[in-house]
Design a protein around this motif. Sequence first.
Motif, PDB file in Angstrom:
ATOM      1  N   PRO A 179       0.838  -1.205   0.000  1.00 17.88           N
ATOM      2  CA  PRO A 179       0.000   0.000   0.000  1.00 17.88           C
ATOM      3  C   PRO A 179       0.873   1.256   0.000  1.00 17.88           C
ATOM      4  CG  PRO A 179      -0.601  -1.509   1.780  1.00 17.88           C
ATOM      5  CD  PRO A 179       0.698  -1.985   1.234  1.00 17.88           C
ATOM      6  N   VAL A 180       0.342   2.348  -0.506  1.00 16.65           N
ATOM      7  CA  VAL A 180       1.105   3.587  -0.616  1.00 16.65           C
ATOM      8  C   VAL A 180       1.627   4.085   0.730  1.00 16.65           C
ATOM      9  CG1 VAL A 180       0.967   6.033  -1.271  1.00 16.65           C
ATOM     10  CG2 VAL A 180       0.027   4.282  -2.778  1.00 16.65           C
ATOM     11  N   PRO A 181       0.834   4.072   1.829  1.00 15.17           N
ATOM     12  CA  PRO A 181       1.382   4.558   3.106  1.00 15.17           C
ATOM     13  C   PRO A 181       2.609   3.762   3.554  1.00 15.17           C
ATOM     14  CG  PRO A 181      -1.002   4.454   3.219  1.00 15.17           C
ATOM     15  CD  PRO A 181      -0.610   3.778   1.949  1.00 15.17           C
ATOM     16  N   ARG A 182       2.604   2.459   3.346  1.00 12.63           N
ATOM     17  CA  ARG A 182       3.770   1.658   3.727  1.00 12.63           C
ATOM     18  C   ARG A 182       4.952   1.929   2.794  1.00 12.63           C
ATOM     19  NH1 ARG A 182       1.467  -4.352   5.486  1.00 12.63           N
ATOM     20  NH2 ARG A 182       0.041  -3.601   7.125  1.00 12.63           N
ATOM     21  N   ALA A 183       4.654   2.195   1.539  1.00 11.66           N
ATOM     22  CA  ALA A 183       5.722   2.550   0.601  1.00 11.66           C
ATOM     23  C   ALA A 183       6.388   3.860   1.018  1.00 11.66           C
ATOM     24  CB  ALA A 183       5.165   2.659  -0.815  1.00 11.66           C
ATOM     25  N   LEU A 184       5.592   4.816   1.496  1.00 12.22           N
ATOM     26  CA  LEU A 184       6.146   6.078   1.970  1.00 12.22           C
ATOM     27  C   LEU A 184       7.043   5.867   3.186  1.00 12.22           C
ATOM     28  CD1 LEU A 184       3.058   8.428   1.556  1.00 12.22           C
ATOM     29  CD2 LEU A 184       5.259   8.688   0.402  1.00 12.22           C
ATOM     30  N   ALA A 185       6.615   5.010   4.090  1.00 17.00           N
ATOM     31  CA  ALA A 185       7.430   4.712   5.273  1.00 17.00           C
ATOM     32  C   ALA A 185       8.747   4.043   4.864  1.00 17.00           C
ATOM     33  CB  ALA A 185       6.647   3.827   6.238  1.00 17.00           C
ATOM     34  N   TRP A 186       8.676   3.134   3.904  1.00 14.01           N
ATOM     35  CA  TRP A 186       9.868   2.452   3.392  1.00 14.01           C
ATOM     36  C   TRP A 186      10.810   3.461   2.732  1.00 14.01           C
ATOM     37  CZ3 TRP A 186      12.448  -1.832   3.991  1.00 14.01           C
ATOM     38  CH2 TRP A 186      13.277  -2.341   2.982  1.00 14.01           C
ATOM     39  N   LEU A 187      10.261   4.387   1.975  1.00 14.95           N
ATOM     40  CA  LEU A 187      11.061   5.441   1.348  1.00 14.95           C
ATOM     41  C   LEU A 187      11.815   6.241   2.407  1.00 14.95           C
ATOM     42  CD1 LEU A 187       9.759   7.926  -1.378  1.00 14.95           C
ATOM     43  CD2 LEU A 187      11.111   8.713   0.539  1.00 14.95           C
ATOM     44  N   CYS A 188      11.118   6.671   3.451  1.00 14.87           N
ATOM     45  CA  CYS A 188      11.738   7.490   4.498  1.00 14.87           C
ATOM     46  C   CYS A 188      12.849   6.728   5.212  1.00 14.87           C
ATOM     47  CB  CYS A 188      10.684   7.942   5.494  1.00 14.87           C
ATOM     48  SG  CYS A 188       9.496   9.124   4.809  1.00 14.87           S
ATOM     49  N   MET A 189      12.641   5.455   5.463  1.00 14.27           N
ATOM     50  CA  MET A 189      13.662   4.667   6.152  1.00 14.27           C
ATOM     51  C   MET A 189      14.942   4.594   5.327  1.00 14.27           C
ATOM     52  SD  MET A 189      13.603   0.691   7.369  1.00 14.27           S
ATOM     53  CE  MET A 189      14.072   0.120   5.741  1.00 14.27           C
ATOM     54  N   GLN A 190      14.808   4.352   4.035  1.00 12.70           N
ATOM     55  CA  GLN A 190      15.989   4.278   3.168  1.00 12.70           C
ATOM     56  C   GLN A 190      16.697   5.631   3.084  1.00 12.70           C
ATOM     57  OE1 GLN A 190      15.104   1.485  -0.513  1.00 12.70           O
ATOM     58  NE2 GLN A 190      13.227   2.499   0.097  1.00 12.70           N
ATOM     59  N   ALA A 191      15.922   6.706   2.971  1.00 12.68           N
ATOM     60  CA  ALA A 191      16.504   8.042   2.855  1.00 12.68           C
ATOM     61  C   ALA A 191      17.254   8.439   4.124  1.00 12.68           C
ATOM     62  CB  ALA A 191      15.413   9.062   2.532  1.00 12.68           C
ATOM     63  N   VAL A 192      16.699   8.095   5.279  1.00 14.06           N
ATOM     64  CA  VAL A 192      17.355   8.426   6.552  1.00 14.06           C
ATOM     65  C   VAL A 192      18.675   7.677   6.676  1.00 14.06           C
ATOM     66  CG1 VAL A 192      17.185   8.163   9.055  1.00 14.06           C
ATOM     67  CG2 VAL A 192      15.261   9.111   7.762  1.00 14.06           C
ATOM     68  N   LEU A 193      18.697   6.406   6.332  1.00 11.27           N
ATOM     69  CA  LEU A 193      19.943   5.638   6.395  1.00 11.27           C
ATOM     70  C   LEU A 193      20.991   6.215   5.446  1.00 11.27           C
ATOM     71  CD1 LEU A 193      18.540   1.983   6.558  1.00 11.27           C
ATOM     72  CD2 LEU A 193      19.646   3.270   8.401  1.00 11.27           C
ATOM     73  N   ALA A 194      20.564   6.599   4.239  1.00 11.93           N
ATOM     74  CA  ALA A 194      21.499   7.199   3.287  1.00 11.93           C
ATOM     75  C   ALA A 194      22.027   8.530   3.816  1.00 11.93           C
ATOM     76  CB  ALA A 194      20.811   7.401   1.934  1.00 11.93           C
ATOM     77  N   PHE A 195      21.183   9.295   4.480  1.00 17.16           N
ATOM     78  CA  PHE A 195      21.609  10.579   5.034  1.00 17.16           C
ATOM     79  C   PHE A 195      22.649  10.378   6.136  1.00 17.16           C
ATOM     80  CE2 PHE A 195      20.890  14.317   7.873  1.00 17.16           C
ATOM     81  CZ  PHE A 195      21.334  15.291   6.996  1.00 17.16           C
TER      82      PHE A 195
END
Length: 321
Positions: free
Chosen positions: A118-134
Amino acid sequence: MTADKQTPEAGGRVADAYRDNWVDRMAPRSLRPYLRLSRADRPIGTWLLLLPCWWGLTLSMLHDGRAVWHDMWIFAGCAIGAFLMRGAGCTWNDITDRHIDGSVARTASRPIPSGQVPVPRALAWLCMQAVLAFCILLTFNTAAITLGIVSLVPVCVYPFAKRFTWWPQVFLGLAFNWGALLAWTAHSGRLEWPAVVLYMAGIAWTLFYDTVYAHQDAEDDALIGVKSTARLFGPRTPRWLRRFLVVSVSLMGVSVIGAGAGASPLALLLALAGPIALGWHLQWQLTRFNPDDDAGLLALFRSNRDAGLLPLPFFAVALLA
């Protein structure tokens, strides 16, 4: 050519993934849809994001004739960051394209249009990856951190480009080759003109390989009104690919000359063999380009991992000369 949506019960495998890839074979079943969303089952995109980073790092080292232990971390950090940011970028792309993807045969099996994520879970997954990259980005110098933050602009814009321009591949190139600027700066502490020229060479390379890739979807894209260079060029594509080849090799050569201006003549000659090797591989692809062979187009696109790797041994040997 519109495809019926693939249900999670059908296995969840994405149409253009590698057969027997590690995600489908080894990843925990609950994580597989998210790893597919990040294209972990299709690693070519990570390579295409990473290779300009390694170009920029090695040429920056050639430019100032200096190598320090931190460069090893830049080398590794770029690899980890490329995996994470490619995953975050693909997740963002699939969220914004979820209605388009469901209408295209090659993309209808992706996790969001097929109903696996679902889109809300995809958004959460996106944020997790971006935070780790940061977190990885924070280990670099201030100038590189600033560049890393600015890179979010082309990343965010790219998925919408195909809606307003025939040249969305330019926006992909702006995003995918940013690492040439970032890695150069992570080593040297400042952005210099050979890095900018190298970045432009990478953009031309992206126009080459992603035009090849986009020919797979040209028919579906025409039906739903999505723009691409493949549709724009049509039968003139080989001519344009040759132009992108020449521009990419020429600009990389200029970048090498600028980076190696203070190096020995032998080192400069060795480094210049890098863009020549890249050009040889792109010419090999061009001779095998067939817009009606989807499997062949995908194979050519994937072969750009090898094309992008070819300059690196020459750059590395030049550092030792």
